[in-house]
Design a protein around this motif. Structure first.
Motif, PDB file in Angstrom:
ATOM      1  N   GLN A   1       0.833  -1.196   0.000  1.00  0.00           N
ATOM      2  CA  GLN A   1       0.000   0.000   0.000  1.00  0.00           C
ATOM      3  C   GLN A   1       0.874   1.255   0.000  1.00  0.00           C
ATOM      4  O   GLN A   1       0.532   2.251  -0.620  1.00  0.00           O
ATOM      5  CB  GLN A   1      -0.949   0.003   1.206  1.00  0.00           C
TER       6      GLN A   1
ATOM      7  N   PHE B   1      -0.454  -2.075  -9.961  1.00  0.00           N
ATOM      8  CA  PHE B   1      -1.336  -2.478  -8.861  1.00  0.00           C
ATOM      9  C   PHE B   1      -2.772  -2.777  -9.304  1.00  0.00           C
ATOM     10  O   PHE B   1      -3.508  -3.437  -8.590  1.00  0.00           O
ATOM     11  CB  PHE B   1      -1.337  -1.414  -7.755  1.00  0.00           C
ATOM     12  N   GLU B   2      -3.177  -2.273 -10.457  1.00  0.00           N
ATOM     13  CA  GLU B   2      -4.544  -2.550 -10.908  1.00  0.00           C
ATOM     14  C   GLU B   2      -4.571  -3.723 -11.875  1.00  0.00           C
ATOM     15  O   GLU B   2      -5.466  -4.573 -11.814  1.00  0.00           O
ATOM     16  CB  GLU B   2      -5.132  -1.304 -11.585  1.00  0.00           C
ATOM     17  N   ASN B   3      -3.593  -3.759 -12.767  1.00  0.00           N
ATOM     18  CA  ASN B   3      -3.624  -4.783 -13.813  1.00  0.00           C
ATOM     19  C   ASN B   3      -2.206  -5.214 -14.175  1.00  0.00           C
ATOM     20  O   ASN B   3      -1.722  -4.901 -15.270  1.00  0.00           O
ATOM     21  CB  ASN B   3      -4.361  -4.213 -15.035  1.00  0.00           C
ATOM     22  N   PRO B   4      -1.539  -5.914 -13.257  1.00  0.00           N
ATOM     23  CA  PRO B   4      -0.140  -6.298 -13.541  1.00  0.00           C
ATOM     24  C   PRO B   4      -0.052  -7.223 -14.742  1.00  0.00           C
ATOM     25  O   PRO B   4      -0.958  -8.019 -14.988  1.00  0.00           O
ATOM     26  CB  PRO B   4       0.294  -7.009 -12.257  1.00  0.00           C
TER      27      PRO B   4
ATOM     28  N   GLU C   1       1.129 -10.402  -9.945  1.00  0.00           N
ATOM     29  CA  GLU C   1      -0.256 -10.526  -9.453  1.00  0.00           C
ATOM     30  C   GLU C   1      -0.280 -11.357  -8.171  1.00  0.00           C
ATOM     31  O   GLU C   1      -0.887 -10.971  -7.173  1.00  0.00           O
ATOM     32  CB  GLU C   1      -1.111 -11.165 -10.556  1.00  0.00           C
TER      33      GLU C   1
ATOM     34  N   ILE D   1       1.516  -9.363  -5.184  1.00  0.00           N
ATOM     35  CA  ILE D   1       0.831  -8.203  -4.595  1.00  0.00           C
ATOM     36  C   ILE D   1      -0.526  -8.544  -4.004  1.00  0.00           C
ATOM     37  O   ILE D   1      -1.033  -7.831  -3.156  1.00  0.00           O
ATOM     38  CB  ILE D   1       0.719  -7.006  -5.596  1.00  0.00           C
ATOM     39  N   THR D   2      -1.122  -9.661  -4.453  1.00  0.00           N
ATOM     40  CA  THR D   2      -2.399 -10.057  -3.851  1.00  0.00           C
ATOM     41  C   THR D   2      -2.200 -11.040  -2.697  1.00  0.00           C
ATOM     42  O   THR D   2      -3.176 -11.510  -2.112  1.00  0.00           O
ATOM     43  CB  THR D   2      -3.346 -10.705  -4.892  1.00  0.00           C
TER      44      THR D   2
ATOM     45  N   LYS E   1      -0.954 -14.063  -2.851  1.00  0.00           N
ATOM     46  CA  LYS E   1      -1.214 -15.473  -3.191  1.00  0.00           C
ATOM     47  C   LYS E   1       0.096 -16.206  -3.474  1.00  0.00           C
ATOM     48  O   LYS E   1       0.124 -17.198  -4.174  1.00  0.00           O
ATOM     49  CB  LYS E   1      -2.103 -15.553  -4.441  1.00  0.00           C
TER      50      LYS E   1
END
Lengths: 255, 214
Positions: free
Chosen positions: A211, A238-241, A247, A250-251, A253
């Motif tokens: 963040q 951050f919106e659409n890697p 992905e 940053i999420t 997973k």
């Protein structure tokens, strides 16, 4: 933002500690007057990367590198280049606030200038004040300049360290997880400061806080196992890697 | 490994999918009732109210996830899209109620133009087909189904235009016919638009691309 002037860049950068390769063929462009965040899991090479940007990597025994780091188009590892001069142009703020423990607030900011003998008397006072103002600390410490640098709060100490870096009038400021030891209020102040600093400097910040990277940076680089996986404008990353690995990281997973 | 956020995301997804089912049911009853001249307003109103309450639920769940977990990338796209989709479903419910209310207000409209009535039926079937397909696309994030919705929307727009022309031509029949038919075709056309918005959200979730399919 892609039209911005390039301040620094790494070109096919590799780095090793002994036999272990920690950076692998990293090419990245850092634009002037922007904040670039470097994110990635522990041990991915973030800190090593920024340490190559001001020749601090070579201070570690057994450390070596190949490739180029260009500052305004000139390779800072060139034979004619003085590493001390490079470190003046490219300052560093560390993870843990580290004011010189035996020095006052004033002397902490003045230390670098005294060492280089570049400023004295009223000129020195002026630079100390300007540096503390730019680090948004002046109002809080102006009546306590003679107090020890370690007598103020952790957040204030970190801003003191930023003032100390600013006093040498660098062009680039490297920050290695500057908020990791700070509470949320102090963190917010440093983040506001980072955004303000890009007006006069180019900032590269290593952070574990996704963040924070999202809030303060214009560009984000994601590193993994010594490689640069993705580099792009922060909103896109951050919106659409583009990379599935980014992905996943940053999420949360990952792994 | 399951993340702390996953449970909340699963609950949010379940609520949105449930809304899709309720909205589809409301539209099926309302459109079917209108075509058959049957008053369905009470049932449809109830479903419409359920959808309003569920929209609030989706908003609250979404805000809670954003506040607690600061989602990014596909998580953020999903949450952002679900809030928009919940609004689409709420509008489905409102239009369904509006259509069913016309039946209640004006009763059987036997004297109205047969061509218009039949074509409203065709338009209604196409709109329901769009709603069903877009719901399936949402559940599977299937962007291939999006094409069918877009193509059907073009057909609905064409029927809308034809019906309007015919209604103007036959405006002399009764004022009730004119008002009812104009409103119904307009509501159907808007429902088709929302089905298309929904598929745009599916594309955004699946690819990150903000598509304009209208």
């Amino acid at each position: 933002m892609s039209n911005l002037e390039e301040k620094m860049s790494s070109v096919n950068l590799n780095a090793w500690f002994g036999q272990k390769q920690v950076l692998k063929d990293i090419s990245m462009s850092i634009k002037a007057h922007t904040v670039t965040a470097i994110i990635g899991p522990s041990g991915c090479g973030k800190s090593t990367f920024i340490r190559t940007l001001n020749r601090m990597h070579e201070l570690v025994p057994g450390a070596r590198m190949s490739g180029q780091i260009l500052l305004d188009g000139t390779d800072i590892y060139g034979n004619e280049v003085d590493p001390v001069r490079v470190r003046r142009r490219v300052g560093m703020v560390f993870q843990k606030p580290n004011p010189f423990p035996t020095m006052s607030i004033y002397d902490n900011v003045a230390a670098g200038l005294r060492l280089t003998g570049t400023k004295k008397g009223k000129n020195l006072d002026k630079v100390v004040r300007t540096s503390l103002e730019q680090a948004t600390l002046w109002d809080e410490v102006k009546d306590d300049l003679k107090k020890p640098g370690t007598s103020i709060s952790g957040g204030q100490q970190q801003r003191l360290c930023i003032a100390r870096a600013i006093a040498l009038q660098p062009e680039v400021i490297l920050m290695d997880e500057p908020c990791s030891a700070l509470d949320p209020i102090a963190t917010a102040k440093i983040e506001e400061l980072v955004v303000q600093l890009k007006e006069n400097y180019t900032v590269v910040i290593v952070t574990h806080n996704m963040q924070q990277a999202g809030r303060v940076s214009d560009y984000t680089a994601f590193m993994y196992l010594g490689q640069l996986i993705e580099f792009g404008d922060t909103t896109t990353v951050f919106e659409n890697p583009k990379s599935e690995l980014t992905e996943k990281y940053i999420t949360g997973k990952f792994g | 490994m399951q993340r702390l956020m996953d449970k909340g995301l699963e609950q949010l997804t379940a609520t949105v999918f449930k809304m899709g089912e309720v909205a589809e049911k409301a539209l099926t009853i309302a459109i079917g009732g209108f075509v058959k001249g049957k008053d369905t307003s009470e049932d449809v109103h109830e479903l419409s109210e359920v959808l309003v309450a569920m929209t609030v639920e989706v908003e609250e769940k979404s805000f809670s996830l954003i506040a607690k977990y600061q989602p990014v990338a596909s998580d953020l796209r999903i949450i952002n899209s679900y809030m928009k989709i919940a609004y689409d479903f709420e509008r489905y419910g409102r239009y369904a109620w509006d259509i069913s209310y016309l039946g209640k207000r004006f009763g059987k409209l036997d004297s109205c133009d047969k061509w218009v009535h039949e074509n409203i039926g065709v338009m209604g079937e196409k709109v329901l087909q769009m709603v069903k397909i877009s719901n399936t696309a949402l559940k599977s994030f299937d962007t291939e189904l999006v094409k069918i919705v877009t193509e059907t929307e073009t057909e609905v727009d064409e029927l809308y235009s034809q019906c309007l022309n015919k209604i103007v031509e036959r405006a002399e029949i009764t004022n009730e016919c004119t008002v009812t038919n104009v409103l119904v075709v307009r509501y159907l056309e808007r429902i088709a638009d929302h089905a298309t918005y929904l598929t745009e959200a599916v594309v955004y979730i699946a690819t990150g691309k903000k598509a304009s399919l209208r």
